[in-house]
Design a protein around this motif. Structure first.
Motif, mmCIF file in Angstrom:
data_model
loop_
_atom_site.group_PDB
_atom_site.id
_atom_site.type_symbol
_atom_site.label_atom_id
_atom_site.label_comp_id
_atom_site.label_asym_id
_atom_site.label_seq_id
_atom_site.Cartn_x
_atom_site.Cartn_y
_atom_site.Cartn_z
ATOM 1 N N THR A 17 -28.865 -2.843 -39.127
ATOM 2 C CA THR A 17 -29.406 -4.086 -39.127
ATOM 3 C C THR A 17 -30.370 -4.303 -40.367
ATOM 4 O O THR A 17 -31.054 -3.344 -40.860
ATOM 5 C CB THR A 17 -30.541 -4.154 -37.947
ATOM 6 O OG1 THR A 17 -29.586 -3.815 -36.638
ATOM 7 C CG2 THR A 17 -31.121 -5.485 -37.890
ATOM 8 N N LEU B 266 -25.826 -6.157 -38.872
ATOM 9 C CA LEU B 266 -26.421 -7.470 -38.540
ATOM 10 C C LEU B 266 -27.236 -7.661 -39.796
ATOM 11 O O LEU B 266 -28.242 -7.084 -40.173
ATOM 12 C CB LEU B 266 -27.179 -6.904 -37.290
ATOM 13 C CG LEU B 266 -26.566 -6.641 -36.109
ATOM 14 C CD1 LEU B 266 -27.577 -6.426 -34.943
ATOM 15 C CD2 LEU B 266 -25.237 -7.389 -35.542
ATOM 16 N N ARG C 288 -23.183 -11.004 -37.702
ATOM 17 C CA ARG C 288 -22.579 -9.678 -37.249
ATOM 18 C C ARG C 288 -21.370 -9.761 -38.083
ATOM 19 O O ARG C 288 -20.402 -10.408 -37.792
ATOM 20 C CB ARG C 288 -22.536 -9.996 -35.486
ATOM 21 C CG ARG C 288 -21.966 -8.411 -35.376
ATOM 22 C CD ARG C 288 -21.702 -8.475 -33.874
ATOM 23 N NE ARG C 288 -20.759 -9.362 -33.513
ATOM 24 C CZ ARG C 288 -20.680 -10.032 -32.308
ATOM 25 N NH1 ARG C 288 -21.669 -9.806 -31.551
ATOM 26 N NH2 ARG C 288 -19.480 -10.783 -32.139
ATOM 27 N N ALA D 140 -28.100 -5.734 -31.104
ATOM 28 C CA ALA D 140 -27.749 -4.176 -31.830
ATOM 29 C C ALA D 140 -27.809 -3.125 -30.674
ATOM 30 O O ALA D 140 -27.091 -2.492 -30.471
ATOM 31 C CB ALA D 140 -29.016 -3.799 -32.594
#
Length: 137
Positions: A14, A86, A75, A2
């Motif tokens: 995320t 993510l 991803r 990230a």
């Protein structure tokens, strides 16, 4: 990952799943199949915003397996908007045989993001089930 994406100018959401369940077709009443990531807290709002503003056209899978546990980061990206989601979690492959068979037969895999109460937040399509599950899972 990230941090690297952000350093390159990407917006990153995320989802650190509290649990990842391999869901075969016919499980429950939704008709969906794939890995279901249970989102928690701020992750849920972030993924909803991302899905509403992005068109995700690419993905990459990063994983490591130890015994029947598969540690996975998926991803998904909208390259035009430089937006990435993510999906992070652990899947018990001992519970994934029905999903693996269906995904390989259909030649497609999905990642879903949901809340504990069953609210579905997002679905991402992946063209190669082998990226996620061995045929003999």
């Amino acid at each position: 990952m990230a941090d690297d994406l952000r350093a390159d100018g990407w917006e990153v959401v995320t989802v650190r799943a509290g649990h990842v369940a391999p869901e075969p077709p016919g499980h429950g009443d939704t008709g969906r199949f794939g890995f279901v990531y249970l989102a928690q807290g701020d992750d849920a709002a972030g993924v909803e915003r991302a899905v509403n503003s992005g068109t995700f056209d690419a993905y990459a899978v990063f994983s490591r397996q130890e015994g029947t546990s598969k540690f996975i980061v998926t991803r998904v990206t909208d390259r035009d908007r430089r937006l990435a989601v993510l999906l992070v979690g652990t899947v018990n492959l001992a519970d994934a045989s029905a999903l693996a068979a269906a995904a390989h037969e259909r030649e497609v895999m999905y990642s879903h993001v949901a809340l504990l109460d069953g609210t579905h937040l997002a679905a991402f399509r992946h063209d190669d089930p082998a990226d996620f599950l061995p045929e003999d899972a």
